[in-house]
Design a protein around this motif. Sequence first.
Motif, mmCIF file in Angstrom:
data_model
loop_
_atom_site.group_PDB
_atom_site.id
_atom_site.type_symbol
_atom_site.label_atom_id
_atom_site.label_comp_id
_atom_site.label_asym_id
_atom_site.label_seq_id
_atom_site.Cartn_x
_atom_site.Cartn_y
_atom_site.Cartn_z
ATOM 1 N N ARG A 148 0.868 -1.172 0.000
ATOM 2 C CA ARG A 148 0.000 0.000 0.000
ATOM 3 C C ARG A 148 0.904 1.220 0.000
ATOM 4 N N THR A 149 0.896 1.978 -1.086
ATOM 5 C CA THR A 149 1.885 3.031 -1.265
ATOM 6 C C THR A 149 1.317 4.162 -2.106
ATOM 7 N N PRO A 150 1.807 5.397 -1.968
ATOM 8 C CA PRO A 150 1.261 6.511 -2.756
ATOM 9 C C PRO A 150 1.528 6.385 -4.248
ATOM 10 N N ASP A 151 2.637 5.751 -4.643
ATOM 11 C CA ASP A 151 3.010 5.676 -6.060
ATOM 12 C C ASP A 151 3.460 4.257 -6.402
ATOM 13 N N PRO A 152 2.529 3.388 -6.788
ATOM 14 C CA PRO A 152 2.894 1.995 -7.067
ATOM 15 C C PRO A 152 3.843 1.848 -8.251
ATOM 16 N N PHE A 153 3.819 2.776 -9.191
ATOM 17 C CA PHE A 153 4.713 2.662 -10.349
ATOM 18 C C PHE A 153 6.153 2.945 -9.956
ATOM 19 N N ALA A 154 6.355 3.975 -9.121
ATOM 20 C CA ALA A 154 7.706 4.228 -8.616
ATOM 21 C C ALA A 154 8.184 3.062 -7.763
ATOM 22 N N ALA A 155 7.288 2.502 -6.961
ATOM 23 C CA ALA A 155 7.653 1.351 -6.135
ATOM 24 C C ALA A 155 8.009 0.151 -6.998
ATOM 25 N N ALA A 156 7.250 -0.071 -8.071
ATOM 26 C CA ALA A 156 7.537 -1.198 -8.957
ATOM 27 C C ALA A 156 8.909 -1.056 -9.605
ATOM 28 N N LEU A 157 9.284 0.162 -9.955
ATOM 29 C CA LEU A 157 10.620 0.389 -10.509
ATOM 30 C C LEU A 157 11.692 0.056 -9.481
ATOM 31 N N PHE A 158 11.471 0.475 -8.243
ATOM 32 C CA PHE A 158 12.453 0.202 -7.186
ATOM 33 C C PHE A 158 12.619 -1.298 -6.964
ATOM 34 N N TYR A 159 11.526 -1.996 -6.693
ATOM 35 C CA TYR A 159 11.626 -3.427 -6.405
ATOM 36 C C TYR A 159 12.079 -4.209 -7.639
ATOM 37 N N GLY A 160 11.646 -3.750 -8.814
ATOM 38 C CA GLY A 160 12.079 -4.413 -10.034
ATOM 39 C C GLY A 160 13.577 -4.336 -10.244
ATOM 40 N N GLU A 161 14.177 -3.201 -9.888
ATOM 41 C CA GLU A 161 15.628 -3.059 -10.024
ATOM 42 C C GLU A 161 16.373 -3.833 -8.936
ATOM 43 N N VAL A 162 15.857 -3.815 -7.709
ATOM 44 C CA VAL A 162 16.526 -4.542 -6.619
ATOM 45 C C VAL A 162 16.512 -6.046 -6.877
ATOM 46 N N PHE A 163 15.381 -6.564 -7.355
ATOM 47 C CA PHE A 163 15.245 -8.012 -7.530
ATOM 48 C C PHE A 163 15.314 -8.464 -8.992
ATOM 49 N N ARG A 164 15.677 -7.529 -9.892
ATOM 50 C CA ARG A 164 15.911 -7.837 -11.308
ATOM 51 C C ARG A 164 14.698 -8.513 -11.960
ATOM 52 N N TRP A 165 13.525 -7.938 -11.747
ATOM 53 C CA TRP A 165 12.316 -8.519 -12.301
ATOM 54 C C TRP A 165 12.352 -8.600 -13.830
ATOM 55 N N ASP A 166 12.918 -7.588 -14.485
ATOM 56 C CA ASP A 166 12.922 -7.584 -15.952
ATOM 57 C C ASP A 166 13.847 -8.636 -16.542
ATOM 58 N N GLY A 167 14.836 -9.099 -15.790
ATOM 59 C CA GLY A 167 15.802 -10.044 -16.336
ATOM 60 C C GLY A 167 15.459 -11.497 -16.096
ATOM 61 N N ARG A 168 14.276 -11.788 -15.580
ATOM 62 C CA ARG A 168 13.897 -13.169 -15.262
ATOM 63 C C ARG A 168 13.282 -13.877 -16.468
ATOM 64 N N ASP A 169 13.230 -15.189 -16.381
ATOM 65 C CA ASP A 169 12.637 -16.019 -17.423
ATOM 66 C C ASP A 169 11.160 -15.661 -17.583
ATOM 67 N N PRO A 170 10.750 -15.112 -18.751
ATOM 68 C CA PRO A 170 9.350 -14.703 -18.918
ATOM 69 C C PRO A 170 8.368 -15.866 -18.888
ATOM 70 N N GLU A 171 8.862 -17.087 -19.086
ATOM 71 C CA GLU A 171 7.982 -18.244 -18.993
ATOM 72 C C GLU A 171 7.596 -18.540 -17.547
ATOM 73 N N ARG A 172 8.398 -18.060 -16.601
ATOM 74 C CA ARG A 172 8.155 -18.358 -15.187
ATOM 75 C C ARG A 172 7.851 -17.116 -14.368
ATOM 76 N N PHE A 173 8.016 -15.944 -14.982
ATOM 77 C CA PHE A 173 7.997 -14.724 -14.191
ATOM 78 C C PHE A 173 7.355 -13.607 -15.006
ATOM 79 N N GLU A 174 6.411 -12.885 -14.400
ATOM 80 C CA GLU A 174 5.693 -11.851 -15.138
ATOM 81 C C GLU A 174 5.287 -10.718 -14.199
ATOM 82 N N VAL A 175 5.412 -9.485 -14.689
ATOM 83 C CA VAL A 175 4.894 -8.311 -13.988
ATOM 84 C C VAL A 175 3.873 -7.663 -14.913
#
Length: 262
Positions: A148-175
């Motif tokens: 629960r946050t004021p800006d979920p898009f900014a939060a998604a960028l933060f967590y995505g960079e910390v946990f490398r969401w964009d670099g995961r196998d798209p067959e197993r991982f999706e945002v």
Amino acid sequence: MSSRETAKVRCVAAVPCWVSLMARDLEVPTAFYGPLLGWKFEPAPDRFGPYVHAVVGDEAVAGLGVTGSGWGMPVAWTSYFGTESADAAADAVRERGATLAVGPLAFDAGRVVLAADPAGAVFGIWEGLPGRARRLELPGAPVWIELRTPDPFAAALFYGEVFRWDGRDPERFEVRWEHDRVVLRTEGYSVAALAKEQSGGPAGMPPHWEVFFSVPDADAALAQAEALGGSVIGPAFDSPYGRVARLQDPEGGRFAVISLKN
């Protein structure tokens, strides 16, 4: 974690894979959550203070510990995300202007970090024995977490960079974007969401990760929580994922229960 439970509770990189409550008196939450969620409790390594595992069937589903007398931390549930490297994740947190509170520290099941994102929401990082994501279809198990946050898009960028969401196998991982939330999916099911605070949410709360435990009947759980000395944050309501009740345990720890849709 004990050797038996360590074999069952596996660290899954980039997704939430453990939840833990830090209480003031361990007898209070065990007396509350035990009957409410059908938990039994088993002793766990207590290097940092008294700690037990909540068990459903033969699955460890959560941890409950006691805050240190000098920490001054509120009673709260913390969600832990898995990582291949606690050090790399901690560096990524620092580099993105967030706060490291504890760690990396070594303990029996791996290495752990406590941090707060740029908006102040506390979360954990766990490097442990690797495993594949799976959903525990058990009453009493944590089945969903939501930021629960004021800006979920900014939060998604933060967590995505910390946990490398964009670099995961798209067959197993999706945002993806669904039901007005940024939703994290793995192995074909949703495990977490990042949402803007909405009407019906816990009023006056700072940004935080909310833990949802599965129950057969959210309305019955709401009534039982009150009978056990807890309190109700608001009336039960229907969400896109099931019927939800937001509750508070006798020491003030906030959480939610959900009756999942079929």
